[in-house]
Design a protein around this motif. Structure first.
Motif, PDB file in Angstrom:
ATOM      1  N   GLY A  81      49.666  44.341  59.271  1.00 12.88           N
ATOM      2  CA  GLY A  81      48.822  45.387  59.830  1.00 12.88           C
ATOM      3  C   GLY A  81      48.201  46.306  58.802  1.00 12.88           C
ATOM      4  O   GLY A  81      47.395  47.174  59.160  1.00 12.88           O
ATOM      5  N   HIS A  82      48.558  46.133  57.528  1.00 15.73           N
ATOM      6  CA  HIS A  82      47.926  46.929  56.474  1.00 15.73           C
ATOM      7  C   HIS A  82      46.821  46.106  55.805  1.00 15.73           C
ATOM      8  O   HIS A  82      46.778  44.881  55.935  1.00 15.73           O
ATOM      9  CB  HIS A  82      48.952  47.365  55.423  1.00 15.73           C
ATOM     10  N   PHE A  83      45.939  46.792  55.092  1.00 23.86           N
ATOM     11  CA  PHE A  83      44.856  46.092  54.392  1.00 23.86           C
ATOM     12  C   PHE A  83      44.816  46.527  52.933  1.00 23.86           C
ATOM     13  O   PHE A  83      45.206  47.652  52.590  1.00 23.86           O
ATOM     14  CB  PHE A  83      43.504  46.314  55.073  1.00 23.86           C
ATOM     15  N   MET A  84      44.368  45.624  52.080  1.00 20.83           N
ATOM     16  CA  MET A  84      44.351  45.850  50.633  1.00 20.83           C
ATOM     17  C   MET A  84      42.908  45.888  50.139  1.00 20.83           C
ATOM     18  O   MET A  84      42.132  44.955  50.369  1.00 20.83           O
ATOM     19  CB  MET A  84      45.123  44.738  49.929  1.00 20.83           C
ATOM     20  N   GLY A  85      42.539  46.970  49.453  1.00 21.99           N
ATOM     21  CA  GLY A  85      41.201  47.122  48.903  1.00 21.99           C
ATOM     22  C   GLY A  85      40.870  48.584  48.697  1.00 21.99           C
ATOM     23  O   GLY A  85      41.583  49.479  49.182  1.00 21.99           O
ATOM     24  N   GLU A  86      39.808  48.836  47.948  1.00 20.09           N
ATOM     25  CA  GLU A  86      39.269  50.193  47.784  1.00 20.09           C
ATOM     26  C   GLU A  86      37.754  50.063  47.769  1.00 20.09           C
ATOM     27  O   GLU A  86      37.218  49.038  48.184  1.00 20.09           O
ATOM     28  CB  GLU A  86      39.850  50.878  46.535  1.00 20.09           C
ATOM     29  N   VAL A  87      37.025  51.087  47.334  1.00 19.70           N
ATOM     30  CA  VAL A  87      35.568  51.110  47.468  1.00 19.70           C
ATOM     31  C   VAL A  87      34.906  49.874  46.864  1.00 19.70           C
ATOM     32  O   VAL A  87      33.905  49.378  47.388  1.00 19.70           O
ATOM     33  CB  VAL A  87      34.994  52.399  46.828  1.00 19.70           C
ATOM     34  N   GLY A  88      35.468  49.349  45.785  1.00 24.10           N
ATOM     35  CA  GLY A  88      34.885  48.178  45.147  1.00 24.10           C
ATOM     36  C   GLY A  88      34.810  46.964  46.055  1.00 24.10           C
ATOM     37  O   GLY A  88      34.015  46.047  45.818  1.00 24.10           O
ATOM     38  N   ALA A  89      35.601  46.944  47.135  1.00 22.35           N
ATOM     39  CA  ALA A  89      35.587  45.817  48.068  1.00 22.35           C
ATOM     40  C   ALA A  89      34.254  45.707  48.791  1.00 22.35           C
ATOM     41  O   ALA A  89      33.906  44.642  49.302  1.00 22.35           O
ATOM     42  CB  ALA A  89      36.722  45.964  49.086  1.00 22.35           C
ATOM     43  N   LEU A  90      33.491  46.799  48.859  1.00 28.64           N
ATOM     44  CA  LEU A  90      32.192  46.772  49.528  1.00 28.64           C
ATOM     45  C   LEU A  90      31.169  45.946  48.767  1.00 28.64           C
ATOM     46  O   LEU A  90      30.201  45.459  49.351  1.00 28.64           O
ATOM     47  CB  LEU A  90      31.658  48.200  49.701  1.00 28.64           C
ATOM     48  N   SER A  91      31.361  45.795  47.455  1.00 34.03           N
ATOM     49  CA  SER A  91      30.345  45.129  46.639  1.00 34.03           C
ATOM     50  C   SER A  91      30.896  44.033  45.741  1.00 34.03           C
ATOM     51  O   SER A  91      30.148  43.415  44.994  1.00 34.03           O
ATOM     52  CB  SER A  91      29.630  46.171  45.759  1.00 34.03           C
ATOM     53  N   GLY A  92      32.211  43.788  45.802  1.00 31.86           N
ATOM     54  CA  GLY A  92      32.790  42.746  44.960  1.00 31.86           C
ATOM     55  C   GLY A  92      32.940  43.144  43.509  1.00 31.86           C
ATOM     56  O   GLY A  92      33.008  42.284  42.627  1.00 31.86           O
ATOM     57  N   LYS A  93      33.006  44.448  43.234  1.00 29.62           N
ATOM     58  CA  LYS A  93      33.181  44.924  41.868  1.00 29.62           C
ATOM     59  C   LYS A  93      34.588  44.568  41.362  1.00 29.62           C
ATOM     60  O   LYS A  93      35.481  44.274  42.156  1.00 29.62           O
ATOM     61  CB  LYS A  93      32.972  46.439  41.802  1.00 29.62           C
ATOM     62  N   PRO A  94      34.789  44.588  40.034  1.00 31.09           N
ATOM     63  CA  PRO A  94      36.113  44.258  39.490  1.00 31.09           C
ATOM     64  C   PRO A  94      37.221  45.105  40.101  1.00 31.09           C
ATOM     65  O   PRO A  94      37.049  46.303  40.332  1.00 31.09           O
ATOM     66  CB  PRO A  94      35.957  44.538  37.995  1.00 31.09           C
ATOM     67  N   SER A  95      38.344  44.468  40.349  1.00 32.20           N
ATOM     68  CA  SER A  95      39.478  45.160  40.947  1.00 32.20           C
ATOM     69  C   SER A  95      40.093  46.145  39.956  1.00 32.20           C
ATOM     70  O   SER A  95      40.113  45.904  38.744  1.00 32.20           O
ATOM     71  CB  SER A  95      40.535  44.147  41.389  1.00 32.20           C
ATOM     72  N   LEU A  96      40.616  47.235  40.478  1.00 32.71           N
ATOM     73  CA  LEU A  96      41.291  48.239  39.656  1.00 32.71           C
ATOM     74  C   LEU A  96      42.805  48.050  39.664  1.00 32.71           C
ATOM     75  O   LEU A  96      43.518  48.732  38.936  1.00 32.71           O
ATOM     76  CB  LEU A  96      40.946  49.640  40.158  1.00 32.71           C
ATOM     77  N   VAL A  97      43.284  47.145  40.514  1.00 35.86           N
ATOM     78  CA  VAL A  97      44.724  46.972  40.675  1.00 35.86           C
ATOM     79  C   VAL A  97      45.073  45.484  40.738  1.00 35.86           C
ATOM     80  O   VAL A  97      44.202  44.624  40.865  1.00 35.86           O
ATOM     81  CB  VAL A  97      45.219  47.669  41.970  1.00 35.86           C
ATOM     82  N   ASP A  98      46.368  45.203  40.636  1.00 36.41           N
ATOM     83  CA  ASP A  98      46.892  43.859  40.881  1.00 36.41           C
ATOM     84  C   ASP A  98      47.497  43.823  42.285  1.00 36.41           C
ATOM     85  O   ASP A  98      48.107  44.797  42.737  1.00 36.41           O
ATOM     86  CB  ASP A  98      47.998  43.512  39.873  1.00 36.41           C
ATOM     87  N   GLY A  99      47.337  42.690  42.954  1.00 41.67           N
ATOM     88  CA  GLY A  99      47.962  42.490  44.254  1.00 41.67           C
ATOM     89  C   GLY A  99      48.712  41.169  44.246  1.00 41.67           C
ATOM     90  O   GLY A  99      48.095  40.108  44.109  1.00 41.67           O
ATOM     91  N   ILE A 100      50.043  41.203  44.343  1.00 40.33           N
ATOM     92  CA  ILE A 100      50.876  40.013  44.203  1.00 40.33           C
ATOM     93  C   ILE A 100      51.721  39.821  45.466  1.00 40.33           C
ATOM     94  O   ILE A 100      52.331  40.767  45.973  1.00 40.33           O
ATOM     95  CB  ILE A 100      51.798  40.137  42.971  1.00 40.33           C
ATOM     96  N   ALA A 101      51.745  38.583  45.971  1.00 40.51           N
ATOM     97  CA  ALA A 101      52.532  38.259  47.165  1.00 40.51           C
ATOM     98  C   ALA A 101      54.016  38.294  46.833  1.00 40.51           C
ATOM     99  O   ALA A 101      54.472  37.608  45.903  1.00 40.51           O
ATOM    100  CB  ALA A 101      52.139  36.881  47.689  1.00 40.51           C
TER     101      ALA A 101
END
Length: 559
Positions: A81-101
């Motif tokens: 129920g949570h989502f991962m992303g920040e403003v860069g998700a709107l345009s596909g800009k480089p990620s500022l964080v790592d997301g690991i399963a």
């Protein structure tokens, strides 16, 4: 989110990391693509282009910040129920964080275009998403644990230049003082950097010595290198209030829009510490905050942002197959557009004072941000200028400096400044206004920075020399129109672009629209336009008004 984040952000954690209901996730499914990832898979990687927004359907994803020197800071764990992303998700800009399963996970991926479509189609859900994306970017900036690492002397001119560039573009960064950090000092020595030259450690671990702003932008993935062969309806040159307003209204009305700026979004208004007379913000808003909201808003509607990207020239011959206008960038790329909006604003004017360039960035400043204010803490500073920008800067600096001396050539501020700012200045005990006064000389060694100034009081016919290390200049601006040289566009005696009835020569032989220049299909808005009201509200209004005139122009081309 890091525990040392500002308390204001901690209090809004429920807005930053909202839990979506099963019904809300169901509404999002038609916009995304289900994916399955195994334990240990990296869904996003800091410094690499982000694929979009992830909604967690099953399992847990750990999000952490990582800088170029390998420092890792845990942020949050996203479950169902949570989502991962920040403003860069709107345009596909480089990620500022790592997301690991952390275990086998099932997610719903919304590509940037799908995310924007969701935000428009599902207004209430879209509002929650956008608010969370913005707050997360703000938290990353405040924490300063991601993005590039800047190493050097914290008061160095080049380090401040790089900080200003990142800050104005809403990019997080971390500063390490090489004078107090032994590891940073060792890296400085190994790099061969000259005294005063900063280092930048990029998210991928590469090291740059005193890079240009363009090189820094490439290091963090800001620079768009796509060819962009498509035909745009509107190309907006300049991302100040007028340009961003044009982009928001044009993109929201279905036009294909690209925005270009050689430095950052916000223009000169972006450097204003607080704008208090803009409609709808009774407590005021900083120029950076206002511009940042407009920047996200334009992307929400699908406007493409090329920042930084410097325009070299405009070809008005319409010689292409679609009779388009052509914009040439300094990197060699060529963009095509049916219409162009000149929103390039104005560049800071330099007063005719000997040795001025020697001290630029070393005590001479053309804006007053939190960075400069920190340098001025409990010291005496001088400020030249009598307009609203000067007044806003004086009030802001007075909260940090021991004394702010305002120098104006005229007899008072009444002719050039809003009354509320005049009242504020008069009520501030550590602001000293000196009318009929101008700077005549600068003192000090360039390598050491500004040491003092001399000013002349024309009414008393006296000179006064004083010791100070910071001088702020707000003496107007000249139009930024060098890139228009090949179009022979009609300008006034000061170089500002004429529009509407003010145009003296029109190649088409018909009167241009009120915001249209002498070149059909080329419009001008904001500070660069002759006769414009040099206020943020006026610039935003012109940007909105230009869009209706663009629609009429495009419709006429079809008939």
């Amino acid at each position: 989110m890091a525990e040392d984040a500002p308390s204001e952000l901690l209090s809004r954690r429920h807005q930053m990391f909202p839990l979506l209901s099963d019904a809300e996730v169901a509404r999002m499914r038609r916009f995304g693509t289900p994916q399955v990832h195994a334990r240990g898979d990296r869904l996003i990687t800091a410094g690499e282009p982000g694929p979009g927004l992830f909604v967690v359907l099953h399992g847990v994803v750990a999000v952490s910040q990582r800088d170029g020197m390998g420092h890792v800071t845990p942020i949050v764990q996203h479950g169902r129920g949570h989502f991962m992303g920040e403003v860069g998700a709107l345009s596909g800009k480089p990620s500022l964080v790592d997301g690991i399963a952390l275990d086998d996970v099932e997610v719903l991926l919304l590509l940037p275009s799908q995310l924007r479509a969701l935000i428009i189609a599902e207004a209430d859900l879209g509002e929650r998403l956008v608010r969370a994306l913005i707050l997360r970017r703000v938290a990353l900036i405040e924490a300063g644990a991601s993005g590039p690492v800047l190493i050097g002397e914290t008061t160095g001119a080049d380090l401040l230049r790089l900080q200003n560039f990142l800050r104005r573009n809403g990019e997080p960064y971390h500063v390490v003082d090489a004078r107090t950090d032994t590891d940073a000092a060792a890296l400085m020595e190994q790099s061969g950097a000259a005294p005063g030259e900063p280092l930048v450690v990029c998210p991928d671990g590469s090291v740059l010595v005193n890079p240009s702003e363009e090189a820094l932008a490439r290091c963090i993935g800001m620079v768009d290198t796509v060819a962009h062969d498509e035909l745009f309806d509107v190309a907006v040159v300049g991302a100040g209030p007028a340009g961003l307003s044009t982009a928001v209204y044009a993109a929201s009305e279905g036009l294909r829009v690209v925005v270009l700026d050689c430095r950052s979004y916000g223009g000169q208004a972006g450097a204003s510490a607080r704008i208090e007379n803009y409609l709808g913000f009774p407590t005021g808003i900083s120029g950076q905050a206002l511009a940042g909201r407009a920047y996200v808003q334009a992307q929400k509607f699908g406007a493409e942002m090329l920042i930084p990207a410097e325009v070299q020239s405009l070809d008005c011959t319409r010689a292409g197959p679609d009779r388009e206008l052509a914009i040439r960038l300094t990197d060699g790329r060529r963009l095509r557009a049916r219409t162009v909006v000149i929103a390039s604003g104005a560049r800071y004017r330099r007063p005719d004072v000997p040795r001025l360039q020697e001290f630029e960035g070393r005590g001479i400043w053309y804006w007053a941000s939190a960075l400069e204010a920190t340098l001025c803490a409990r010291t005496e500073v001088a400020l030249v200028g009598g307009g609203n920008s000067a007044g806003q800067a004086a009030v802001f600096l007075s909260q940090h400096a021991a004394r702010v001396t305002m120098l104006v050539r005229g007899p008072s501020l009444a002719a050039s400044m809003s009354r509320y700012l005049i009242d504020r200045i008069e009520a501030t005990p550590n602001i000293d206004l000196k009318p009929h006064t101008a700077i005549t000389a600068l003192h000090g060694q360039a390598a050491d920075g500004l040491a003092g100034v001399t000013w002349h009081d024309s009414r008393a016919a006296t000179h006064h020399e004083t010791s100070l290390r910071h001088l702020f200049l707000f003496v107007g601006a000249d139009p930024e129109i060098g890139w228009l040289a090949g179009c022979q566009i009609d300008v006034d005696a000061h170089g500002f672009v004429r529009t509407g009835s003010a145009v003296e020569t029109s190649p088409a032989g018909v009167p241009p629209a009120p915001l249209e220049s002498s070149i059909p299909g080329v419009f001008a808005v904001g500070d660069v336009r002759s006769g414009s009201v040099k206020r943020v509200g006026g610039a935003i209004g012109e940007g909105a008004a230009a869009v209706s005139q663009i629609h009429r122009y495009l419709a006429a081309q079809i008939e």
